[in-house]
Design a protein around this motif. Structure first.
Motif: not given
Ligand SMILES: Nc1nc2c(ncn2[C@@H]2O[C@H](COP(=O)(O)OP(=O)(O)OP(=O)(O)O)[C@@H](O)[C@H]2O)c(=O)[nH]1
Length: 296
Positions: A58-60
């Protein structure tokens, strides 16, 4: 209106079940605080993806954990907290967390003689990792300095002696005449070569400090002829004297640094590399040294 759930691809199962060593983001822009200065930095933030069946991390969550860095001074404790937040937000997915921060530290440096000063920039990387619950923090710092070749200095002195023999053979020496000769380009017929050189330090830290300025000061004191900032002629002359009294091969520089770094209580281990970007050759003269503190 339809309430659509946002698709969450990261939460899907991976098509190829395989753990990954490092997953994250590189080159994130952020400000950091070091010694009361707010500096522009970039960060590489990552975790291991140990659950090979999970599609992604989860990059964010990593990105948002970095917010802590622009509010508090950079210390090992803060780095550890950020890494712990990486892991807490990836429970069941990741065992190891990594953070690299790159910045240019700006230090104000006084001139050698005149009452002037100027800013000098030092590229710095701070690398922290929390691996199997063990915390490590390392620094990479580049320090530039001037080195004058001792061999070239000796060869130049010999040429000056030879010129003296030629110019004063069979003549009674007159103080005034010799003084004029010494101040002329005809007297000092040869000069040694010197070069802008750099010391690349890779230091493993122990303790609660991030002693960047102290480390750089120690390194510059050990080398003796740090590159200057504001320079008037009086400063240039003092620099010429400092270089003349501080002749060194790359081996000399590496040994001096080795001894200076070993004296620092904040250092657990180091690898140093000195690079003399030769003006004699088109290639560099390089020496490396490493050391690890004996376990207490
Ligand atoms: N894992 C991953 N995420 C990516 C990549 N490139 C972009 N992202 C984006 O990073 C963004 C954030 O991901 P998450 O942290 O999972 O976001 P989220 O699901 O809204 O957050 P949580 O509810 O905390 O899991 C997403 O929109 C992904 O598409 C990649 O190569 N790998």
């Amino acid at each position: 209106m339809n309430a659509l759930t946002l698709p969450d691809i990261a939460a899907q199962a991976s098509r190829q079940a395989l753990p990954l060593d490092w997953v994250g983001m590189c080159g994130i822009a952020l400000p950091i605080l070091i010694d009361g200065q707010r500096l522009a930095a970039t960060a590489d933030a990552g975790v291991s993806l140990d659950d090979g069946t999970a599609r992604g991390i989860h990059m964010s969550r990593l990105y948002l954990a970095l917010e802590m860095l622009d509010q508090q001074p950079l210390t090992p404790a803060l780095l550890r907290n950020v890494l712990q937040r990486f892991l807490d937000s990836h429970e069941g997915l990741s065992n190891n967390a990594y953070l690299r921060i790159h910045t240019d530290l700006l230090l104000k440096r006084a001139a050698l003689v005149s009452p002037l000063a100027g800013w000098k920039s030092y590229p710095v990387s701070v690398e922290a990792r929390l691996e199997n619950q063990m915390f490590h923090v390392e620094l990479k710092i580049d320090v530039t300095y001037s080195s004058t070749c001792p061999c070239s200095a000796a060869l130049a002195r010999q040429l000056i002696q030879q010129q003296f023999i030629d110019d004063f053979a069979n003549t009674p020496l007159q103080h005034e005449e010799v003084l004029t000769w010494l101040g002329s380009a005809g007297g000092i017929v040869a000069t040694p070569h010197s070069q802008r050189s750099s010391a690349r330090l890779h230091v493993q830290l122990q303790g609660e400090q991030l002693p960047l300025t102290e480390l750089i000061d120690n390194v510059e004191a050990a080398l003796g002829t740090a590159v200057q900032t504001a320079v008037k002629r009086a400063d240039e002359q003092a620099f010429a004297l400092a270089n003349g009294q501080n002749l060194m091969f790359c081996e000399d520089a590496a040994r001096r640094l080795h001894l200076a770094l070993k004296r620092s209580d904040a250092i657990k281990a180091f690898h140093l590399k000195v690079i003399h970007a030769e003006s004699l050759h088109a290639h560099d003269a390089v020496a490396e040294s490493r050391w690890t503190r004996d376990p207490a």
